[in-house]
Design an enzyme around this catalytic site. Structure first.
Site, PDB file in Angstrom:
ATOM      1  N   ASP A   6     -15.757 -10.841   1.716  1.00  0.00           N
ATOM      2  CA  ASP A   6     -14.537 -10.987   2.316  1.00  0.00           C
ATOM      3  C   ASP A   6     -13.554 -11.823   1.538  1.00  0.00           C
ATOM      4  O   ASP A   6     -13.868 -13.131   1.453  1.00  0.00           O
ATOM      5  CB  ASP A   6     -14.509 -11.590   3.946  1.00  0.00           C
ATOM      6  CG  ASP A   6     -13.409 -11.717   4.544  1.00  0.00           C
ATOM      7  OD1 ASP A   6     -12.227 -11.846   3.833  1.00  0.00           O
ATOM      8  OD2 ASP A   6     -13.274 -11.827   5.781  1.00  0.00           O
ATOM      9  N   HIS A  25     -14.470 -14.723   9.888  1.00  0.00           N
ATOM     10  CA  HIS A  25     -13.619 -14.147  10.646  1.00  0.00           C
ATOM     11  C   HIS A  25     -14.235 -13.089  11.572  1.00  0.00           C
ATOM     12  O   HIS A  25     -15.087 -12.385  11.033  1.00  0.00           O
ATOM     13  CB  HIS A  25     -12.389 -13.736   9.674  1.00  0.00           C
ATOM     14  CG  HIS A  25     -11.205 -13.291  10.144  1.00  0.00           C
ATOM     15  ND1 HIS A  25     -10.745 -12.237  10.895  1.00  0.00           N
ATOM     16  CD2 HIS A  25     -10.015 -13.971  10.531  1.00  0.00           C
ATOM     17  CE1 HIS A  25      -9.520 -12.101  11.367  1.00  0.00           C
ATOM     18  NE2 HIS A  25      -8.814 -13.218  10.870  1.00  0.00           N
ATOM     19  N   LYS A  33      -1.947 -11.399   2.089  1.00  0.00           N
ATOM     20  CA  LYS A  33      -2.271 -12.750   1.951  1.00  0.00           C
ATOM     21  C   LYS A  33      -2.531 -13.022   0.359  1.00  0.00           C
ATOM     22  O   LYS A  33      -2.891 -14.146  -0.251  1.00  0.00           O
ATOM     23  CB  LYS A  33      -3.834 -13.075   2.626  1.00  0.00           C
ATOM     24  CG  LYS A  33      -3.864 -12.989   4.089  1.00  0.00           C
ATOM     25  CD  LYS A  33      -5.044 -13.363   4.422  1.00  0.00           C
ATOM     26  CE  LYS A  33      -5.324 -12.791   5.904  1.00  0.00           C
ATOM     27  NZ  LYS A  33      -4.616 -13.756   7.024  1.00  0.00           N
ATOM     28  N   GLN A  73      -9.083 -14.707   2.079  1.00  0.00           N
ATOM     29  CA  GLN A  73      -8.603 -16.118   1.584  1.00  0.00           C
ATOM     30  C   GLN A  73      -8.568 -16.538   0.274  1.00  0.00           C
ATOM     31  O   GLN A  73      -7.736 -17.159  -0.368  1.00  0.00           O
ATOM     32  CB  GLN A  73      -9.340 -17.175   2.696  1.00  0.00           C
ATOM     33  CG  GLN A  73      -8.787 -17.211   3.932  1.00  0.00           C
ATOM     34  CD  GLN A  73      -7.417 -17.269   4.312  1.00  0.00           C
ATOM     35  OE1 GLN A  73      -6.679 -17.955   3.649  1.00  0.00           O
ATOM     36  NE2 GLN A  73      -6.969 -16.800   5.406  1.00  0.00           N
ATOM     37  N   CYS A  87      -9.127 -16.514  14.957  1.00  0.00           N
ATOM     38  CA  CYS A  87      -9.996 -15.405  14.984  1.00  0.00           C
ATOM     39  C   CYS A  87     -11.315 -15.695  14.426  1.00  0.00           C
ATOM     40  O   CYS A  87     -12.076 -15.090  13.658  1.00  0.00           O
ATOM     41  CB  CYS A  87      -9.508 -14.332  14.126  1.00  0.00           C
ATOM     42  SG  CYS A  87      -7.996 -13.638  14.710  1.00  0.00           S
TER      43      CYS A  87
HETATM   44  N1  PLP Z   1     -11.113 -12.447   6.761  1.00  0.00           N
HETATM   45  C1  PLP Z   1     -10.515 -13.710   6.671  1.00  0.00           C
HETATM   46  C2  PLP Z   1     -11.367 -14.810   6.159  1.00  0.00           C
HETATM   47  C3  PLP Z   1      -9.150 -13.765   7.182  1.00  0.00           C
HETATM   48  O1  PLP Z   1      -8.716 -15.151   6.992  1.00  0.00           O
HETATM   49  C4  PLP Z   1      -8.575 -12.732   7.550  1.00  0.00           C
HETATM   50  C5  PLP Z   1      -7.310 -13.197   8.240  1.00  0.00           C
HETATM   51  O2  PLP Z   1      -6.646 -14.117   8.776  1.00  0.00           O
HETATM   52  C6  PLP Z   1      -9.068 -11.641   7.873  1.00  0.00           C
HETATM   53  C7  PLP Z   1     -10.274 -11.389   7.363  1.00  0.00           C
HETATM   54  C8  PLP Z   1      -8.496 -10.267   8.424  1.00  0.00           C
HETATM   55  O3  PLP Z   1      -7.307  -9.847   7.628  1.00  0.00           O
HETATM   56  P1  PLP Z   1      -6.179  -8.768   8.124  1.00  0.00           P
HETATM   57  O4  PLP Z   1      -5.702  -9.258   9.159  1.00  0.00           O
HETATM   58  O5  PLP Z   1      -5.073  -9.136   7.086  1.00  0.00           O
HETATM   59  O6  PLP Z   1      -6.986  -7.598   8.178  1.00  0.00           O
END
Ligand code: PLP
Length: 412
Positions: A206, A129, A232, A209, A370
């Site tokens: 990370d 992401h 999430k 998900q 993203c």
């Molecule tokens: N990493 C992953 C794999 C994600 O799916 C997301 C959000 O869609 C993020 C990071 C970023 O999360 P946040 O916008 O809650 O900081």
């Protein structure tokens, strides 16, 4: 269709805990399949936040009155709950942030700026992401470090054969998602962490998900840092967590200055508080932390094995149904996948599909999610993404498939 077909998992009972699901959208019962973007909140979470504002609202840590003690205690209890949830780590290893994005930025700006030298390498993967790409690009530009990228195979799995060639004595950090927000691929992060540690690199996972689908023990995974977002995980927006190994956090400089993160301030110099407060400048999102604690408690009461089996059954139905529709091509077909199906439709822009599904009450996401480098890897502008939660039903998956068929009939 009987929605209770999956043994041992009462999806109707789970649904009743989510008041938002009981509504009509565009004249149809809502089918919410945008869970990878944000999950819905059970009443227990909504009530915990409302209770805090109705009864306990006060600023934390600095007050000498009853409400301030109650607010502080509730927030610190939430921290302890998260620490237990992530495998029984120390509460000092749990930092409140705004979410995964801020957690990764914290590591990049604190650990990264203090430790990276020109020529050092940060290893990412094609499926990250933007939140796990851009902070590293920024810190690389500031320090002279270099970004390297582990490629993926055509089915959307990491190309592990390429890993030994990319991990070397210059690698300082491997920053990798546990589960792709587009492909649904679940990565063998523990195995990768073992290889990274053998190369003396640190590992940031990370977990945005993965954390709501699987039980996570950050130490068993080999995570030096683990990032997640409350929203999430059935919790509120604006709150997240960074787990960091204590000895790393102790050695890292603060990245934001202000109240709460200090021990003593004078114009001759300032000393900093211990972890975790050293990294929590300013008034935190107290209600958010309490709401996240309630979300974790809710999840700890769910039969997670049954929920996982339920989601697997839904995904199998979704995959089979999508494969049966002419002109639909799934993106992300790796063996290890969970809860997410992405697809493109020949000659139709993903956004048009999303709009036509919404008109039939079905909420999905369409776009690049993203992950522009991942879209470039597949040579597509975006996908349509349906993402699942334990409160979804087989009947809802069927509603999506029927609505998609209808939408494509209209578009062609
Ligand atoms: N990493 C992953 C794999 C994600 O799916 C997301 C959000 O869609 C993020 C990071 C970023 O999360 P946040 O916008 O809650 O900081």
């Amino acid at each position: 269709m009987n929605s209770r077909v999956i043994a041992g998992f009462d999806v109707d009972a789970v649904r009743r805990e989510f008041p938002i699901l009981d509504q009509q959208v565009n004249g149809q019962p809502l089918v919410y399949l945008d869970n990878a973007a944000t999950m819905q909140k059970p009443a227990a979470v909504i009530d915990a936040i409302a209770h805090y504002y109705r009864h306990d609202n006060a600023n934390v840590h600095r007050g000498a009155h009853a409400l301030a003690s109650r607010a502080t205690e509730a927030m610190e209890q939430a921290r302890e709950r998260v620490a237990e949830f992530l495998g029984g780590v120390a509460r000092e290893e749990i930092l409140w942030t705004r979410g995964t994005t801020e957690s990764i930025n914290l590591v990049a700006n604190s650990w990264g700026r203090a430790n990276l030298q020109p020529g050092d390498e940060i290893l990412l993967t094609t499926m990250e992401h933007h939140a796990n790409i851009v902070p590293w690009q920024m810190v690389a530009a500031a320090t002279g470090a270099r970004i390297r990228v582990l490629p993926i195979t055509d089915d959307g799995a990491l190309d592990l054969e390429a890993l030994p060639g990319l991990l070397g004595e210059r690698t300082r950090l491997v920053a990798i998602t546990q589960m792709s927000n587009v492909l649904g691929t679940v990565n063998p992060v523990a195995e990768i962490a073992r290889m990274a540690h053998a190369a003396r690199a640190l590992v940031l996972i990370d977990g945005a998900q993965a954390i709501n689908h699987f039980e996570v023990d950050v130490r068993a995974l080999g995570a030096d840092f683990y990032a997640l977002s409350g929203h999430k995980l059935f919790g509120p927006t604006g709150i997240g967590v960074l787990y960091g190994r204590r000895e790393l956090l102790d050695a890292m400089p603060p990245w934001q200055g202000g109240g709460q993160m200090i021990e003593r301030v004078s114009f001759d110099g300032t000393t900093y508080a211990q972890v975790p407060w050293k990294f929590e400048a300013g008034t935190p999102h107290i209600a958010g932390a309490i709401g996240l604690g309630a979300a974790v408690a809710w999840l700890q009461n769910l039969d997670r094995d049954a929920a996982e089996r339920h989601e697997r059954e839904l995904l199998a139905r979704l995959d089979t149904g999508l494969d049966a529709i002419a002109g639909v091509r799934r993106i992300g077909t790796a063996a290890a996948r969970a809860a997410i199906a992405s697809f493109v439709v020949d000659g139709v822009h993903p956004t048009d599909v999303g709009v036509l599904l919404d008109q039939q009450g079905v909420a999905v996401r369409a776009g690049h999610h993203c992950t522009m480098p991942l879209m470039a890897r597949f040579g597509i502008p975006g996908t349509v993404r349906a993402s699942l939660a334990p409160y979804n039903t087989l009947a809802e998956v069927d509603r999506l498939l029927v609505a998609l068929d209808k939408a494509l009939g209209f578009l062609r």
